[in-house]
Design a protein around this motif. Structure first.
Motif, PDB file in Angstrom:
ATOM      1  N   SER A  49       0.848  -1.180   0.000  1.00 30.27           N
ATOM      2  CA  SER A  49       0.000   0.000   0.000  1.00 30.27           C
ATOM      3  C   SER A  49       0.883   1.229   0.000  1.00 30.27           C
ATOM      4  O   SER A  49       1.923   1.244   0.673  1.00 30.27           O
ATOM      5  CB  SER A  49      -0.926   0.005   1.218  1.00 30.27           C
ATOM      6  OG  SER A  49      -1.560   1.257   1.364  1.00 30.27           O
ATOM      7  N   PHE A  83       4.413  -2.857  -8.455  1.00 27.82           N
ATOM      8  CA  PHE A  83       3.408  -2.153  -7.647  1.00 27.82           C
ATOM      9  C   PHE A  83       3.370  -0.673  -7.975  1.00 27.82           C
ATOM     10  O   PHE A  83       2.296  -0.073  -8.089  1.00 27.82           O
ATOM     11  CB  PHE A  83       3.715  -2.356  -6.166  1.00 27.82           C
ATOM     12  CG  PHE A  83       2.759  -1.644  -5.256  1.00 27.82           C
ATOM     13  CD1 PHE A  83       1.487  -2.158  -5.033  1.00 27.82           C
ATOM     14  CD2 PHE A  83       3.119  -0.459  -4.633  1.00 27.82           C
ATOM     15  CE1 PHE A  83       0.594  -1.494  -4.201  1.00 27.82           C
ATOM     16  CE2 PHE A  83       2.231   0.208  -3.805  1.00 27.82           C
ATOM     17  CZ  PHE A  83       0.963  -0.303  -3.586  1.00 27.82           C
ATOM     18  N   GLY A  86       2.048  -0.414 -11.699  1.00 26.61           N
ATOM     19  CA  GLY A  86       0.792  -1.088 -11.970  1.00 26.61           C
ATOM     20  C   GLY A  86       0.818  -1.989 -13.187  1.00 26.61           C
ATOM     21  O   GLY A  86      -0.229  -2.216 -13.810  1.00 26.61           O
ATOM     22  N   SER A  87       1.974  -2.528 -13.503  1.00 26.06           N
ATOM     23  CA  SER A  87       2.090  -3.422 -14.658  1.00 26.06           C
ATOM     24  C   SER A  87       3.086  -4.531 -14.349  1.00 26.06           C
ATOM     25  O   SER A  87       3.951  -4.373 -13.466  1.00 26.06           O
ATOM     26  CB  SER A  87       2.539  -2.651 -15.905  1.00 26.06           C
ATOM     27  OG  SER A  87       3.786  -2.014 -15.669  1.00 26.06           O
ATOM     28  N   PRO A 122       1.271  -7.451 -10.599  1.00 26.18           N
ATOM     29  CA  PRO A 122       0.507  -6.660  -9.629  1.00 26.18           C
ATOM     30  C   PRO A 122      -0.873  -7.249  -9.360  1.00 26.18           C
ATOM     31  O   PRO A 122      -1.498  -7.828 -10.247  1.00 26.18           O
ATOM     32  CB  PRO A 122       0.413  -5.287 -10.305  1.00 26.18           C
ATOM     33  CG  PRO A 122       0.542  -5.579 -11.764  1.00 26.18           C
ATOM     34  CD  PRO A 122       1.469  -6.744 -11.874  1.00 26.18           C
ATOM     35  N   GLN A 124      -4.243  -6.098  -8.813  1.00 23.92           N
ATOM     36  CA  GLN A 124      -5.039  -4.879  -8.918  1.00 23.92           C
ATOM     37  C   GLN A 124      -6.377  -5.157  -9.598  1.00 23.92           C
ATOM     38  O   GLN A 124      -6.507  -6.087 -10.400  1.00 23.92           O
ATOM     39  CB  GLN A 124      -4.277  -3.808  -9.696  1.00 23.92           C
ATOM     40  CG  GLN A 124      -3.868  -4.212 -11.093  1.00 23.92           C
ATOM     41  CD  GLN A 124      -2.999  -3.171 -11.764  1.00 23.92           C
ATOM     42  OE1 GLN A 124      -2.645  -2.169 -11.143  1.00 23.92           O
ATOM     43  NE2 GLN A 124      -2.664  -3.389 -13.008  1.00 23.92           N
ATOM     44  N   ALA A 127      -8.878   0.755  -9.807  1.00 21.33           N
ATOM     45  CA  ALA A 127      -7.936   1.647  -9.128  1.00 21.33           C
ATOM     46  C   ALA A 127      -7.356   1.018  -7.864  1.00 21.33           C
ATOM     47  O   ALA A 127      -6.481   1.600  -7.227  1.00 21.33           O
ATOM     48  CB  ALA A 127      -8.630   2.958  -8.784  1.00 21.33           C
ATOM     49  N   ILE A 128      -7.826  -0.172  -7.538  1.00 26.86           N
ATOM     50  CA  ILE A 128      -7.354  -0.838  -6.318  1.00 26.86           C
ATOM     51  C   ILE A 128      -6.109  -1.657  -6.619  1.00 26.86           C
ATOM     52  O   ILE A 128      -6.103  -2.497  -7.519  1.00 26.86           O
ATOM     53  CB  ILE A 128      -8.448  -1.760  -5.738  1.00 26.86           C
ATOM     54  CG1 ILE A 128      -9.707  -0.959  -5.419  1.00 26.86           C
ATOM     55  CG2 ILE A 128      -7.942  -2.474  -4.495  1.00 26.86           C
ATOM     56  CD1 ILE A 128     -10.867  -1.824  -4.959  1.00 26.86           C
ATOM     57  N   ASN A 129      -5.042  -1.422  -5.873  1.00 23.11           N
ATOM     58  CA  ASN A 129      -3.788  -2.168  -6.024  1.00 23.11           C
ATOM     59  C   ASN A 129      -3.414  -2.716  -4.655  1.00 23.11           C
ATOM     60  O   ASN A 129      -3.072  -1.959  -3.741  1.00 23.11           O
ATOM     61  CB  ASN A 129      -2.681  -1.262  -6.564  1.00 23.11           C
ATOM     62  CG  ASN A 129      -1.487  -2.057  -7.081  1.00 23.11           C
ATOM     63  OD1 ASN A 129      -1.348  -3.235  -6.780  1.00 23.11           O
ATOM     64  ND2 ASN A 129      -0.633  -1.400  -7.843  1.00 23.11           N
ATOM     65  N   LEU A 130      -3.509  -4.036  -4.504  1.00 24.11           N
ATOM     66  CA  LEU A 130      -3.351  -4.654  -3.185  1.00 24.11           C
ATOM     67  C   LEU A 130      -1.955  -5.174  -2.897  1.00 24.11           C
ATOM     68  O   LEU A 130      -1.592  -5.382  -1.736  1.00 24.11           O
ATOM     69  CB  LEU A 130      -4.339  -5.818  -3.038  1.00 24.11           C
ATOM     70  CG  LEU A 130      -5.826  -5.469  -3.178  1.00 24.11           C
ATOM     71  CD1 LEU A 130      -6.667  -6.725  -3.084  1.00 24.11           C
ATOM     72  CD2 LEU A 130      -6.234  -4.459  -2.121  1.00 24.11           C
ATOM     73  N   ASP A 156      -4.946 -12.433 -10.818  1.00 25.93           N
ATOM     74  CA  ASP A 156      -6.318 -11.944 -10.700  1.00 25.93           C
ATOM     75  C   ASP A 156      -7.070 -12.691  -9.594  1.00 25.93           C
ATOM     76  O   ASP A 156      -7.821 -12.080  -8.813  1.00 25.93           O
ATOM     77  CB  ASP A 156      -7.057 -12.102 -12.025  1.00 25.93           C
ATOM     78  CG  ASP A 156      -6.555 -11.133 -13.091  1.00 25.93           C
ATOM     79  OD1 ASP A 156      -5.918 -10.127 -12.711  1.00 25.93           O
ATOM     80  OD2 ASP A 156      -6.805 -11.378 -14.295  1.00 25.93           O
ATOM     81  N   THR A 159      -6.041 -11.543  -6.234  1.00 26.95           N
ATOM     82  CA  THR A 159      -6.673 -10.258  -5.927  1.00 26.95           C
ATOM     83  C   THR A 159      -8.081 -10.466  -5.371  1.00 26.95           C
ATOM     84  O   THR A 159      -8.471  -9.840  -4.378  1.00 26.95           O
ATOM     85  CB  THR A 159      -6.735  -9.382  -7.185  1.00 26.95           C
ATOM     86  OG1 THR A 159      -5.423  -9.229  -7.725  1.00 26.95           O
ATOM     87  CG2 THR A 159      -7.304  -7.999  -6.859  1.00 26.95           C
TER      88      THR A 159
END
Length: 328
Positions: A49, A83, A86-87, A122, A124, A127-130, A156, A159
């Motif tokens: 986070s 992270f 985001g990729s 990632p 995600q 917009a949520i990236n855990l 996925d 997630t």
């Protein structure tokens, strides 16, 4: 292969892993299933986070555990980049010059740990990236299109597992070689909170100080966090972190010079005297001084061994002292 059928197949693989352990599906099952289905040697997953400290959640072996710890401690590596951007970050060979320059410390440390290829995916949804799912191999590996699609499907599903409050993200008890690190999360959070008070800084700066100390001392982040929480280690704004005294130690105990470098050396007690031993003239105050060792003693003649001791000691009582021996 369609995305729906791929997703269903991945879910079946993960559910099978959970069924073997006899628990509900957790992220540890996602990692284990990914290792079984892909050309990789291990997997690890970390919750991340931008506003709170990151935590390793699970790993399938020692190498993957070290990779998670290294990246979170160093603040660099494919996991951190995946992270941040985001990729997916795919590194088929850590020995390439580009990656050595990109991750100056992590690349060498990962190679030393036993990893040659690392793939960071990632976790995600919109917009949520855990966090990030990390896969590693001990040899150079390139994922083909199908393998990469499967890897993304595993990410996925991980997630969804983390987002579903009804599923235990800690993954249940340890089963075989799989190690779940979810228990460290609360301790690292707590340690960061302690440091915000000790240092007077925000939670992000406290976590940076925590992992910086772990790296400088060559220790695992979780170990340092445990020491902070247990009050065995204290941080100061103007000084280096120092160990607190052991509250269980005996304050009246004398230091041991064999283990304490600051302890004063002590002499060993003399052995008990033997009551049957002859008195020593060197220590007996009534003994005659020894001229060989006492320079102030008067010299004395040694007795003649050929002389009859009875003659000198016992004179004849009938002898006339004024007559010679012949006359007597």
């Amino acid at each position: 292969m369609g995305s729906d059928s791929r997703s269903e197949r991945i879910q079946v693989l993960v559910a099978e892993q959970a069924a073997r352990r006899g628990v509900r599906v957790g992220v540890v099952d996602v990692c284990t299933a990914a290792v079984a289905a892909l050309p990789v040697g291990g997997a690890g997953l970390s919750a991340m986070s931008p506003a709170a400290p990151s935590h390793p959640l699970c790993s399938t072996d020692d190498i993957s555990e070290q990779l998670e710890e290294l990246q979170l401690t160093l603040g660099e590596g494919p996991c951190v980049d995946a992270f941040r951007h985001g990729s997916a970050v795919l590194t088929p060979d850590l020995l390439t010059r580009e990656l050595q320059d990109r991750w100056v410390v992590f690349a060498d440390a990962a190679l030393e740990a036993g990893a040659r290829a690392v793939f960071a995916l990632p976790l995600q949804m919109g917009a949520i990236n855990l966090g990030v799912l990390d896969l590693y191999a001990q040899v150079p590996v390139r994922l083909d299109a199908e393998e990469l699609a499967d890897a993304l499907a595993f990410a996925d599903l991980a997630t969804l597992v983390l987002l579903d409050a009804r599923i235990d993200e800690a993954g249940g008890p340890r089963d075989g070689p799989v190690e779940d690190l979810g228990a460290y999360r609360a301790e690292i959070d707590q340690a960061s909170g302690v440091l915000t008070v000790q240092l007077g800084v925000g939670i992000e700066e406290a976590f940076v100080r925590l992992r910086g100390h772990a790296f400088a001392q060559g220790r695992r982040l979780a170990e340092v966090a445990a020491d902070v929480v247990a009050r065995r280690l204290r941080f100061s704004p103007d000084a280096e972190p120092h160990a607190e005294p052991d509250p269980d130690a005996d304050p009246d105990a004398e230091p041991d010079p064999d283990t304490d470098p600051d302890a004063e050396p002590h002499a060993e007690p003399d052995a008990e005297p033997d009551p049957d031993a002859d008195p020593d003239t060197d220590t007996d105050p009534d003994a005659d001084p020894d001229t060989d060792t006492d320079p102030d003693a008067e010299p004395h003649a040694e007795p003649d061994p050929d002389t009859d001791p009875d003659t000198d000691a016992d004179p004849d009582p009938d002898a006339d002292p004024d007559r010679t021996d012949e006359e007597n």
